[in-house]
Scaffold this motif. Structure first.
Motif, PDB file in Angstrom:
ATOM      1  N   PRO A   1      66.892  50.153  27.591  1.00  0.00           N
ATOM      2  CA  PRO A   1      66.665  51.042  28.771  1.00  0.00           C
ATOM      3  C   PRO A   1      65.152  51.211  29.353  1.00  0.00           C
ATOM      4  N   GLU A   2      64.317  51.276  28.534  1.00  0.00           N
ATOM      5  CA  GLU A   2      62.839  51.279  29.066  1.00  0.00           C
ATOM      6  C   GLU A   2      62.432  50.012  29.965  1.00  0.00           C
ATOM      7  N   TYR A   3      62.921  49.048  29.506  1.00  0.00           N
ATOM      8  CA  TYR A   3      62.515  47.972  30.325  1.00  0.00           C
ATOM      9  C   TYR A   3      63.272  47.778  31.470  1.00  0.00           C
ATOM     10  N   VAL A   4      64.770  48.329  31.471  1.00  0.00           N
ATOM     11  CA  VAL A   4      65.315  48.539  32.901  1.00  0.00           C
ATOM     12  C   VAL A   4      64.473  49.452  33.877  1.00  0.00           C
ATOM     13  N   GLN A   5      63.753  50.291  33.615  1.00  0.00           N
ATOM     14  CA  GLN A   5      63.113  51.128  34.383  1.00  0.00           C
ATOM     15  C   GLN A   5      61.849  50.339  34.965  1.00  0.00           C
ATOM     16  N   GLN A   6      61.076  49.609  34.144  1.00  0.00           N
ATOM     17  CA  GLN A   6      59.917  48.789  34.193  1.00  0.00           C
ATOM     18  C   GLN A   6      60.452  47.738  35.326  1.00  0.00           C
ATOM     19  N   ALA A   7      61.309  47.100  34.843  1.00  0.00           N
ATOM     20  CA  ALA A   7      61.778  45.854  35.847  1.00  0.00           C
ATOM     21  C   ALA A   7      62.321  46.076  37.137  1.00  0.00           C
ATOM     22  N   CYS A   8      62.899  47.165  37.394  1.00  0.00           N
ATOM     23  CA  CYS A   8      63.212  47.520  38.708  1.00  0.00           C
ATOM     24  C   CYS A   8      61.989  48.213  39.568  1.00  0.00           C
ATOM     25  N   ASP A   9      61.050  48.880  38.854  1.00  0.00           N
ATOM     26  CA  ASP A   9      59.882  49.262  39.707  1.00  0.00           C
ATOM     27  C   ASP A   9      58.980  47.889  40.112  1.00  0.00           C
ATOM     28  N   ALA A  10      59.059  46.917  39.199  1.00  0.00           N
ATOM     29  CA  ALA A  10      58.233  45.646  39.417  1.00  0.00           C
ATOM     30  C   ALA A  10      59.065  45.078  40.494  1.00  0.00           C
ATOM     31  N   SER A  11      60.348  44.823  40.567  1.00  0.00           N
ATOM     32  CA  SER A  11      61.072  44.377  41.622  1.00  0.00           C
ATOM     33  C   SER A  11      60.950  44.926  42.962  1.00  0.00           C
ATOM     34  N   LEU A  12      60.744  46.241  43.082  1.00  0.00           N
ATOM     35  CA  LEU A  12      60.604  47.244  44.176  1.00  0.00           C
ATOM     36  C   LEU A  12      59.271  46.873  44.737  1.00  0.00           C
ATOM     37  N   THR A  13      58.159  46.334  43.962  1.00  0.00           N
ATOM     38  CA  THR A  13      56.805  46.458  44.490  1.00  0.00           C
ATOM     39  C   THR A  13      56.834  44.888  45.107  1.00  0.00           C
ATOM     40  N   ARG A  14      57.360  43.963  44.420  1.00  0.00           N
ATOM     41  CA  ARG A  14      57.595  42.681  44.910  1.00  0.00           C
ATOM     42  C   ARG A  14      58.156  42.403  46.169  1.00  0.00           C
ATOM     43  N   LEU A  15      59.184  43.172  46.259  1.00  0.00           N
ATOM     44  CA  LEU A  15      60.000  43.142  47.401  1.00  0.00           C
ATOM     45  C   LEU A  15      59.499  43.802  48.439  1.00  0.00           C
ATOM     46  N   GLY A  16      58.584  44.756  48.467  1.00  0.00           N
ATOM     47  CA  GLY A  16      58.081  45.657  49.325  1.00  0.00           C
ATOM     48  C   GLY A  16      59.027  46.675  49.933  1.00  0.00           C
ATOM     49  N   VAL A  17      60.171  46.974  49.352  1.00  0.00           N
ATOM     50  CA  VAL A  17      60.973  48.110  49.598  1.00  0.00           C
ATOM     51  C   VAL A  17      61.467  49.258  48.839  1.00  0.00           C
ATOM     52  N   GLU A  18      61.812  50.266  49.588  1.00  0.00           N
ATOM     53  CA  GLU A  18      61.926  51.823  48.720  1.00  0.00           C
ATOM     54  C   GLU A  18      63.302  51.521  47.746  1.00  0.00           C
ATOM     55  N   HIS A  19      64.174  50.946  48.130  1.00  0.00           N
ATOM     56  CA  HIS A  19      65.378  50.814  47.137  1.00  0.00           C
ATOM     57  C   HIS A  19      66.040  49.356  47.341  1.00  0.00           C
ATOM     58  N   ILE A  20      66.777  49.160  46.099  1.00  0.00           N
ATOM     59  CA  ILE A  20      67.698  48.006  46.220  1.00  0.00           C
ATOM     60  C   ILE A  20      69.044  48.265  46.226  1.00  0.00           C
ATOM     61  N   ASP A  21      69.586  47.639  47.205  1.00  0.00           N
ATOM     62  CA  ASP A  21      71.250  47.890  47.518  1.00  0.00           C
ATOM     63  C   ASP A  21      71.870  47.618  46.109  1.00  0.00           C
ATOM     64  N   LEU A  22      71.831  46.548  45.552  1.00  0.00           N
ATOM     65  CA  LEU A  22      72.712  46.034  44.469  1.00  0.00           C
ATOM     66  C   LEU A  22      71.799  45.476  43.330  1.00  0.00           C
ATOM     67  N   TYR A  23      72.010  46.214  42.284  1.00  0.00           N
ATOM     68  CA  TYR A  23      71.004  45.965  41.060  1.00  0.00           C
ATOM     69  C   TYR A  23      71.846  45.498  40.036  1.00  0.00           C
ATOM     70  N   TYR A  24      71.666  44.230  39.277  1.00  0.00           N
ATOM     71  CA  TYR A  24      72.412  43.742  38.487  1.00  0.00           C
ATOM     72  C   TYR A  24      71.714  43.279  37.028  1.00  0.00           C
ATOM     73  N   GLN A  25      72.640  43.590  36.028  1.00  0.00           N
ATOM     74  CA  GLN A  25      71.953  43.084  34.626  1.00  0.00           C
ATOM     75  C   GLN A  25      72.302  41.527  34.639  1.00  0.00           C
ATOM     76  N   HIS A  26      71.301  40.608  34.748  1.00  0.00           N
ATOM     77  CA  HIS A  26      71.364  39.271  35.072  1.00  0.00           C
ATOM     78  C   HIS A  26      72.198  38.611  33.762  1.00  0.00           C
ATOM     79  N   ARG A  27      72.014  38.830  32.583  1.00  0.00           N
ATOM     80  CA  ARG A  27      72.654  38.328  31.330  1.00  0.00           C
ATOM     81  C   ARG A  27      72.723  39.720  30.404  1.00  0.00           C
ATOM     82  N   MET A  28      73.762  39.721  29.705  1.00  0.00           N
ATOM     83  CA  MET A  28      73.988  40.680  28.626  1.00  0.00           C
ATOM     84  C   MET A  28      73.080  40.673  27.480  1.00  0.00           C
ATOM     85  N   ASP A  29      72.824  41.612  26.925  1.00  0.00           N
ATOM     86  CA  ASP A  29      71.684  41.648  25.666  1.00  0.00           C
ATOM     87  C   ASP A  29      72.472  42.225  24.528  1.00  0.00           C
ATOM     88  N   PRO A  30      73.148  41.087  23.791  1.00  0.00           N
ATOM     89  CA  PRO A  30      73.834  41.427  22.727  1.00  0.00           C
ATOM     90  C   PRO A  30      73.294  42.674  21.732  1.00  0.00           C
TER      91      PRO A  30
END
Length: 331
Positions: A102-131
């Motif tokens: 969970p803590e990584y989810v928040q970090q990853a989203c914030d980093a993507s928002l910065t790189r994309l230069g946007v205020e929100h992501i329309d569709l956010y996926y977990q790319h692969r499942m973490d067993p």
């Protein structure tokens, strides 16, 4: 361009999307200006559902889209932007495993928002499942992003039935992104019926078989040194010519239909359900226009049956990924 709904929460996207991965990674050399031109053509063609991930590059594909939006700020509201988290890579590109904490989810989203230069992501996926992390915990953290206004809709990529069912209890899942095409139909037995039952749309990646189904790849020499596909079982020396013979038959049917093999392959997906959306990747303006034209191809029941007979799953030689990667799919 027509539109389709993914899921039952109101996510409406162009019927043909654009996979942006190859603009930055995996498929040999890439030219930024060509990619930017292709993105502009996508807007012109109505192909406004764009797909990226933090691992493409890594990070450089999101940065590319960020530069595009900086140059064309008015286009941000036109584009339905999807990105992903969860697969870890080093700055050198080495794969380091998956992370659904969970803590990584928040970090990853914030980093993507910065790189994309946007205020929100329309569709956010977990790319692969973490067993190692219960899906309830990961999706719970993703749901927090929705509450924060950082994300609008949630998706999973390469998730299995049990994962989809458990995730949907926590928060509606609008889309499952998995490989699905004429020669990758493993979802049909269990996963697609689960999507229908749960109200989850399908986003089909590699809908053209990583370029094979276009008919443009005629020998392994057509792929540049370092192209990931050279290590893919279906492109191997052992399997290449067998699979190429099947594609040649698809090209013949497409010719009779007065369309290209790529358009026929994309139209086949569109005819499977009103809630399936392919996202073919390209760096070429010409190919993007060609792909967009698939929305106009009408296939009769007889024509669909003929396609299914030509390239049925049991006729394909080779798995869709190397053995080591197969263990991370459909979990």
């Amino acid at each position: 361009m027509k539109t389709r709904l993914l899921g039952t929460q109101g996510l409406e996207v162009s019927s043909i999307g654009l996979g942006c991965m190859g603009m930055s990674d995996f498929y040999g050399r890439h030219n930024e200006q060509d990619s930017l031109n292709t993105l502009s053509q996508a807007i012109e063609s109505g192909v406004t559902f764009w797909d990226t991930s933090d691992i493409y590059g890594p990070h450089t594909n999101e940065q590319l889209l960020g530069r595009y939006f900086t140059q064309h700020p008015s286009h941000r509201n036109t584009v339905t932007l999807a990105t992903k988290f969860g697969v870890m890579r080093s700055p050198q590109g080495d794969f380091l495993g998956v992370n659904g904490r969970p803590e990584y989810v928040q970090q990853a989203c914030d980093a993507s928002l910065t790189r994309l230069g946007v205020e929100h992501i329309d569709l956010y996926y977990q790319h692969r499942m973490d067993p190692s992390v219960p899906i309830e915990d990961t999706v719970g953290a993703m749901a927090d992003l929705v509450k924060q206004g950082k994300v609008k809709y949630l998706g999973l990529s390469e998730a299995g039935v049990n994962t989809l069912e458990r995730a949907s209890v926590v928060h509606p899942i609008s889309a499952l992104q998995s490989e699905f095409s004429l020669w990758s139909r493993h979802l049909e037995a269990e996963i697609l019926p689960a999507c229908q039952r749960l109200g989850v749309g399908l986003v089909s990646y590699s809908p053209l078989g990583r370029g094979f189904l276009t008919g443009a790849i005629k020998t392994r020499a057509d792929l540049e040194a370092g192209d990931w596909r050279l290590a893919n079982p279906r492109f191997s020396e052992q399997n290449f010519h067998h699979n190429l013979a099947l594609v040649d038959k698809i090209k013949q049917q497409a010719s009779a239909k007065q369309c290209t093999a790529a358009q026929l392959a994309l139209a086949w997906i569109l005819h499977q359900s009103d809630h399936y959306v392919p996202i073919p990747g390209t760096r070429s303006v010409q190919r993007l226009v060609e792909n967009a034209g698939a929305v106009s191809i009408e296939l009769s029941t007889a024509e669909l049956d003929e396609v299914n007979q030509i390239i049925s799953p049991e006729l394909i030689a080779g798995e869709r990924y190397p053995e080591a990667a197969m263990s991370a799919l459909d979990l």
